[in-house]
Scaffold this motif. Structure first.
Motif, PDB file in Angstrom:
ATOM      1  N   MET A   1      36.246  52.400  45.738  1.00 14.76           N
ATOM      2  CA  MET A   1      35.577  51.238  45.217  1.00 14.76           C
ATOM      3  C   MET A   1      34.145  50.741  45.637  1.00 14.76           C
ATOM      4  O   MET A   1      33.696  51.440  46.642  1.00 14.76           O
ATOM      5  CB  MET A   1      36.381  49.871  46.331  1.00 14.76           C
ATOM      6  N   LYS A   2      33.193  50.321  44.783  1.00 18.69           N
ATOM      7  CA  LYS A   2      32.038  50.097  44.816  1.00 18.69           C
ATOM      8  C   LYS A   2      31.904  48.495  45.114  1.00 18.69           C
ATOM      9  O   LYS A   2      32.362  47.964  44.533  1.00 18.69           O
ATOM     10  CB  LYS A   2      31.244  50.531  43.980  1.00 18.69           C
ATOM     11  N   TYR A 144      28.206  37.294  32.850  1.00 15.69           N
ATOM     12  CA  TYR A 144      28.596  38.412  32.259  1.00 15.69           C
ATOM     13  C   TYR A 144      29.854  38.809  32.648  1.00 15.69           C
ATOM     14  O   TYR A 144      30.859  39.272  31.821  1.00 15.69           O
ATOM     15  CB  TYR A 144      27.480  39.374  32.232  1.00 15.69           C
ATOM     16  N   TYR A 145      30.328  38.744  33.793  1.00 23.62           N
ATOM     17  CA  TYR A 145      31.633  39.377  34.288  1.00 23.62           C
ATOM     18  C   TYR A 145      32.796  38.032  34.407  1.00 23.62           C
ATOM     19  O   TYR A 145      33.878  38.503  34.459  1.00 23.62           O
ATOM     20  CB  TYR A 145      31.530  39.917  35.575  1.00 23.62           C
ATOM     21  N   PHE A 167      33.971  46.637  42.551  1.00 21.65           N
ATOM     22  CA  PHE A 167      34.341  47.359  41.431  1.00 21.65           C
ATOM     23  C   PHE A 167      35.524  48.465  41.735  1.00 21.65           C
ATOM     24  O   PHE A 167      34.949  49.257  42.444  1.00 21.65           O
ATOM     25  CB  PHE A 167      33.138  48.035  40.614  1.00 21.65           C
ATOM     26  N   GLN A 168      36.575  48.122  41.136  1.00 21.07           N
ATOM     27  CA  GLN A 168      37.675  49.394  41.530  1.00 21.07           C
ATOM     28  C   GLN A 168      37.719  50.203  40.311  1.00 21.07           C
ATOM     29  O   GLN A 168      36.957  50.992  40.075  1.00 21.07           O
ATOM     30  CB  GLN A 168      39.188  48.850  41.977  1.00 21.07           C
ATOM     31  N   GLN A 169      38.647  50.402  39.846  1.00 20.48           N
ATOM     32  CA  GLN A 169      38.922  51.210  38.554  1.00 20.48           C
ATOM     33  C   GLN A 169      38.473  50.614  37.032  1.00 20.48           C
ATOM     34  O   GLN A 169      38.650  51.188  36.235  1.00 20.48           O
ATOM     35  CB  GLN A 169      40.369  51.782  38.339  1.00 20.48           C
ATOM     36  N   SER A 170      37.926  49.608  37.271  1.00 21.76           N
ATOM     37  CA  SER A 170      37.472  48.784  35.996  1.00 21.76           C
ATOM     38  C   SER A 170      35.981  48.407  36.117  1.00 21.76           C
ATOM     39  O   SER A 170      35.231  48.292  37.159  1.00 21.76           O
ATOM     40  CB  SER A 170      38.323  47.735  36.089  1.00 21.76           C
ATOM     41  N   ASP A 171      35.515  48.149  34.857  1.00 16.06           N
ATOM     42  CA  ASP A 171      34.132  47.563  34.639  1.00 16.06           C
ATOM     43  C   ASP A 171      33.979  46.162  35.178  1.00 16.06           C
ATOM     44  O   ASP A 171      32.801  45.538  35.258  1.00 16.06           O
ATOM     45  CB  ASP A 171      33.519  48.084  33.184  1.00 16.06           C
ATOM     46  N   PRO A 173      34.520  43.507  37.940  1.00 16.66           N
ATOM     47  CA  PRO A 173      34.630  43.234  39.213  1.00 16.66           C
ATOM     48  C   PRO A 173      35.490  42.143  39.646  1.00 16.66           C
ATOM     49  O   PRO A 173      35.514  41.009  38.872  1.00 16.66           O
ATOM     50  CB  PRO A 173      33.202  43.226  39.785  1.00 16.66           C
ATOM     51  N   ASP A 174      35.803  42.202  40.927  1.00 18.45           N
ATOM     52  CA  ASP A 174      36.467  40.828  41.573  1.00 18.45           C
ATOM     53  C   ASP A 174      35.105  40.349  42.208  1.00 18.45           C
ATOM     54  O   ASP A 174      34.449  40.949  42.738  1.00 18.45           O
ATOM     55  CB  ASP A 174      37.173  41.182  42.611  1.00 18.45           C
ATOM     56  N   ILE A 175      34.815  38.829  41.916  1.00 20.50           N
ATOM     57  CA  ILE A 175      33.817  38.279  42.433  1.00 20.50           C
ATOM     58  C   ILE A 175      34.192  37.044  43.523  1.00 20.50           C
ATOM     59  O   ILE A 175      35.045  36.337  43.154  1.00 20.50           O
ATOM     60  CB  ILE A 175      33.113  37.781  41.113  1.00 20.50           C
ATOM     61  N   HIS A 176      33.364  37.177  44.479  1.00 18.84           N
ATOM     62  CA  HIS A 176      33.814  36.304  45.730  1.00 18.84           C
ATOM     63  C   HIS A 176      32.381  35.975  46.135  1.00 18.84           C
ATOM     64  O   HIS A 176      31.459  36.536  46.503  1.00 18.84           O
ATOM     65  CB  HIS A 176      34.393  36.968  46.908  1.00 18.84           C
ATOM     66  N   ARG A 177      32.098  34.455  46.247  1.00 17.18           N
ATOM     67  CA  ARG A 177      31.197  34.184  46.904  1.00 17.18           C
ATOM     68  C   ARG A 177      31.477  34.056  48.656  1.00 17.18           C
ATOM     69  O   ARG A 177      32.387  33.636  48.923  1.00 17.18           O
ATOM     70  CB  ARG A 177      30.878  32.502  46.725  1.00 17.18           C
ATOM     71  N   ILE A 178      30.506  35.060  49.295  1.00 15.16           N
ATOM     72  CA  ILE A 178      30.806  35.102  50.732  1.00 15.16           C
ATOM     73  C   ILE A 178      29.696  34.614  51.568  1.00 15.16           C
ATOM     74  O   ILE A 178      29.949  34.597  52.749  1.00 15.16           O
ATOM     75  CB  ILE A 178      30.682  36.760  50.770  1.00 15.16           C
TER      76      ILE A 178
END
Length: 181
Positions: A1-2, A144-145, A167-171, A173-178
Motif C-alpha cells: 500500500m502507498k 478527482y478521486y 492506494f492499495q490495488q486500485s487507482d 484511494p481511500d481518502i481520510h481527513r486526518i
C-alpha cells in the motif's frame, strides 16, 4: 500500500507566491512536522510558493529529506482579474469543471496537473509521500478521486489541513481527513 499525505499550507501573510507564513503559521508548521514524523515519509513534493515550501520545511529538516518543488502544485488561478464575486465564480467551477474565466484555469486543467504529480509518485519507489499545495487545487485533486467533493469541502479546509490517500490495488484511494483543526 502507498500513502500520499496531501497537505494544505499553514497560515500565511497573503496570497502572493512569496508570502511568508505568519508567526502562527510557523508554529503550525512545527506542529505539522510532529504530527507527520511517525508516518514513514520518504518523499516530499511542494508547490513552488513560499508558504507551501515553508510549511513542510520543518519536517524535511527533521527527517533529512529534500523537498522537490513542482509548479504543477501551484494554486489555481480562477481569473486574471480581481472580482468581488470570486466565491460565487469559484462555486460554479465545481459544477462545471470546464468553466474557465478570462485569464484563469478551468477546474479540469488544474485537477489534471495535480493528478499527474500523484501518478508519478505512485510509479516511484516511494511508499509514503507528502504533497504540499493550496486549498483550491487540493479540493480539486480530492474531487478527482471522489466526485462528491466540491465547494463546501473547499470551504471546510483549514490551514493547515491533511488528507491521507491510501492506494492499495486500485487507482482509487481511500481518502481520510486526518488533521483536526
Amino acid at each position: 500500500m502507498k500513502k500520499i499525505y496531501v497537505v494544505r499550507h499553514c497560515q500565511a501573510e497573503g496570497q502572493a507566491a512569496d508570502a511568508p507564513l505568519t508567526r502562527e503559521g510557523v508554529r503550525q508548521s512545527h506542529a505539522l512536522a510532529e504530527f507527520l514524523s511517525d508516518k514513514g515519509i520518504d518523499h516530499m513534493v511542494s508547490s513552488t510558493y513560499r508558504r507551501a515550501y515553508d510549511t513542510i520545511s520543518p519536517l524535511a529538516d527533521r527527517m533529512g529529506i529534500q523537498i522537490k518543488r513542482d509548479e504543477r502544485l501551484m494554486e489555481r488561478v480562477l481569473s486574471g482579474k480581481n472580482v468581488p464575486a470570486w466565491r460565487e465564480m469559484l462555486r460554479r467551477t465545481y459544477d462545471d469543471l470546464d468553466l474557465c474565466y478570462e485569464g484563469g484555469e478551468s477546474s479540469n486543467r488544474a485537477m489534471n496537473r495535480a493528478v499527474r504529480v500523484v501518478e508519478e509518485i505512485l510509479q516511484s519507489p516511494s511508499q509514503n509521500a507528502v504533497i504540499v499545495s493550496h486549498g483550491n487545487l487540493i479540493s480539486l485533486l480530492l474531487k478527482y478521486y471522489d466526485n462528491r467533493i466540491g465547494f463546501r469541502e473547499w470551504e471546510a479546509l483549514s490551514n493547515p489541513d491533511v488528507y491521507q490517500l491510501s492506494f492499495q490495488q486500485s487507482d482509487v484511494p481511500d481518502i481520510h481527513r486526518i488533521w483536526s483543526p
